[in-house]
Design a protein around this motif. Structure first.
Motif, PDB file in Angstrom:
ATOM      1  N   LYS A 147       0.808  -1.218   0.000  1.00  0.00           N
ATOM      2  CA  LYS A 147       0.000   0.000   0.000  1.00  0.00           C
ATOM      3  C   LYS A 147       0.845   1.274   0.000  1.00  0.00           C
ATOM      4  N   TYR A 203      -8.029  -1.435  -1.356  1.00  0.00           N
ATOM      5  CA  TYR A 203      -8.779  -0.678  -2.354  1.00  0.00           C
ATOM      6  C   TYR A 203      -7.892   0.285  -3.148  1.00  0.00           C
ATOM      7  N   THR A 204      -7.043   1.055  -2.464  1.00  0.00           N
ATOM      8  CA  THR A 204      -6.257   2.078  -3.150  1.00  0.00           C
ATOM      9  C   THR A 204      -5.269   1.464  -4.151  1.00  0.00           C
ATOM     10  N   GLU A 207      -7.553  -0.286  -7.155  1.00  0.00           N
ATOM     11  CA  GLU A 207      -8.183   0.680  -8.057  1.00  0.00           C
ATOM     12  C   GLU A 207      -7.332   0.890  -9.307  1.00  0.00           C
ATOM     13  N   LEU A 228     -12.855  -2.835   1.743  1.00  0.00           N
ATOM     14  CA  LEU A 228     -12.886  -1.418   2.069  1.00  0.00           C
ATOM     15  C   LEU A 228     -12.780  -1.189   3.569  1.00  0.00           C
ATOM     16  N   THR A 229     -12.067  -0.136   3.957  1.00  0.00           N
ATOM     17  CA  THR A 229     -12.076   0.289   5.345  1.00  0.00           C
ATOM     18  C   THR A 229     -13.388   1.006   5.635  1.00  0.00           C
ATOM     19  N   GLU A 232     -13.396   4.367   3.861  1.00  0.00           N
ATOM     20  CA  GLU A 232     -13.524   4.192   2.410  1.00  0.00           C
ATOM     21  C   GLU A 232     -14.960   3.852   2.044  1.00  0.00           C
ATOM     22  N   THR A 233     -15.591   3.015   2.855  1.00  0.00           N
ATOM     23  CA  THR A 233     -16.987   2.657   2.613  1.00  0.00           C
ATOM     24  C   THR A 233     -17.873   3.887   2.687  1.00  0.00           C
ATOM     25  N   ARG A 235     -16.977   7.028   2.243  1.00  0.00           N
ATOM     26  CA  ARG A 235     -16.663   7.955   1.154  1.00  0.00           C
ATOM     27  C   ARG A 235     -17.245   7.478  -0.180  1.00  0.00           C
ATOM     28  N   LEU A 236     -17.305   6.161  -0.396  1.00  0.00           N
ATOM     29  CA  LEU A 236     -17.712   5.618  -1.691  1.00  0.00           C
ATOM     30  C   LEU A 236     -19.192   5.266  -1.751  1.00  0.00           C
TER      31      LEU A 236
END
Length: 488
Positions: A147, A203-204, A207, A228-229, A232-233, A235-236
């Motif tokens: 990461k 995720y990052t 992507e 997803l954290t 992240e969940t 935000r998305l």
């Protein structure tokens, strides 16, 4: 030092340090509603240089407070860059504080910090030891390697550290091996040619591979959802709704588990009709998060009134959209949880907190009068302090209240300000008779009310120093416990 001079200097030193604390909590060097990013950075840099140069011990002690990550990283960098100016005792004390704070910073922030130290040529033994110990305590080195690969590589080179085995090979010669035994490293290798493998990655990272393979966004979000954290969940979540019901269901966040201020920001990002349609869900989530944040203090604050700023300036800026309003909304629900009896008053006069949005001037004086009429034990004002309808009324109301109507201070009043004023090197005050503290997240409200006592002028430098020492002891003790648990 002459005793008289020392006594007279205490209030000035305490005031200087509290001014810096307010900046370290609120300022991020980004554009605010009334000042651009350049002015913010210039003002903040001056405060860091001034406080470090005049109060080094206190400057380091501020690392133990609830300051934002931007300033924590700046402070660590400046302390390490000026290590030659510190005594041996100061270096030991600073080293423990720095180690404790590094453990609390997001890893990307730490890697960025060590990159900045590398560019500054700071590479002394203590810096290398701090980096070595921080890396040794990382719970999943393979995750960091995937990461934060470039940051980890630069950090290892800067500290002259070597990694044996396949982790070192992955970082510095990733395609030299036909297979990795570590599952995450192997997933990264396979993701270059196998689409299924990218869903085993963070995720990052995934992507980028999804874009390379041309995977439709909706399909990608649906399948990556388990990786997803929480943030992240969150935000998305709205983006996923645009890609069909399957993606929306997969990326559905448990809002009640989200941090309170982040959740408030998410609620404010929704159009008003969506908030109305989801009123029960959103209000329930905000109250659950507030009760969790209040913890053992829930319901213990007696009669509480709050004046909350939803004027146009609470819209923030392009890089901090609605941030002041999000803090006010989160404070509203937290104070409701802390109070035995609660009254929340918005500057706009609206009574529906869930539909709060930035609008109109800032009639703080009128709302403070309304709040005081409820005879609260505590009055909390959450505002950027630009009282302009009419200008100065809030300060006059508070002056009369303190000097004539409540000189015994039966009602505790505190002003919490989420916006740093670059021109005045501080958050904006309403009155010298009412303590003001900067606030970044509503979660810090109870601790900030505690800090605000020092801003009233009724306590001196000795009390402030003792408070910082106690917070530092808690930070370093927690760091010691983590060090004992971490693998070596």
């Amino acid at each position: 030092m002459d005793e008289g001079m020392e006594s007279s200097g205490d209030p000035i030193a305490a005031e200087d340090v509290l001014l810096f604390v307010n900046a370290a909590i609120t300022a991020t060097g980004q554009r605010e509603f009334r000042s651009d990013a350049a002015a913010q950075r210039l003002s903040l840099d001056f405060l860091h240089a001034y406080t470090l140069g005049n109060y080094r011990d206190l400057y380091a002690g501020v690392l133990a407070l609830d300051i934002n990550d931007h300033n924590a990283a700046l402070m660590i960098r400046r302390l390490l860059e000026t290590a030659g100016e510190a005594t041996a005792d100061q270096r030991r004390s600073e080293g423990r504080l720095i180690a404790g704070r590094l453990a609390l910073l997001p890893p990307q922030r730490v890697y960025g910090l060590f990159g900045a130290l590398r560019r500054s040529g700071v590479n002394n033994r203590r810096t290398r030891a701090l980096l070595r110990d921080w890396l040794a305590a990382r719970p999943d080195p393979a995750l960091d390697a995937v990461k934060y690969r470039n940051g980890l590589k630069r950090a290892l080179r800067h500290a002259h550290l070597a990694l044996d085995g396949e982790l070192g090979a992955f970082l510095f010669a990733p395609h030299s091996r036909a297979r990795y035994d570590t599952p995450l490293l192997e997933a990264w290798r396979r993701a270059h040619y196998e689409q299924a493998a990218l869903y085993e990655l963070p995720y990052t990272v995934a992507e980028g591979f999804a874009a390379r393979h041309g995977i439709p966004r909706g399909v990608f979000l649906e399948r990556i959802a388990p990786r997803l954290t929480r943030l992240e969940t969150l935000r998305l979540q709205e983006a996923a709704r645009q890609h069909g019901p399957a993606a929306a269901r997969a990326v559905a966040a448990d809002l009640s588990r989200m941090p309170l201020t982040r959740l408030a920001g998410y609620v404010l990002s929704l159009p008003a009709p969506d908030r109305v349609a989801r009123r029960e869900e959103l209000t329930g989530a905000l109250r659950t998060a507030a009760r969790r944040t209040a913890g053992r203090h829930r319901g213990t604050w007696g009669r509480v009134a709050a004046v909350l700023d939803d004027s146009f300036s609470s819209s923030g800026s392009g890089v901090k959209r609605r941030r002041p309003l999000a803090v006010a909304l989160a404070c509203h629900y937290l104070l409701e949880a802390l109070a035995g009896h609660y009254t929340g008053l918005w500057t706009s006069g609206r009574g529906d907190a869930l539909l709060a949005h930035p609008v109109g001037p800032t009639p703080l004086g009128e709302r403070i009068l309304d709040a005081l009429e409820t005879a609260p034990e505590r009055l909390v004002i959450v505002s950027d302090g630009w009282d302009n309808s009419p200008p100065g009324l809030a300060g006059e109301v508070l002056r009369v209240w303190r000097t004539r109507l409540d000189p015994a201070r039966r009602t505790g009043v505190v002003h919490l300000n989420p916006v740093y004023d670059a021109e005045d090197f501080d958050v904006r005050w309403l009155s010298a008779r009412v303590p003001t503290a900067g606030i970044r997240d509503a979660e810090d409200l109870p601790a900030l009310v505690e800090i605000a006592q020092f801003a009233e002028g009724r306590t001196g430098l000795a009390d402030l120093t003792a408070y910082l020492d106690a917070r530092a002891a808690r930070l370093t003790a927690a760091a010691d416990r983590r060090a004992e648990r971490s693998p070596r």
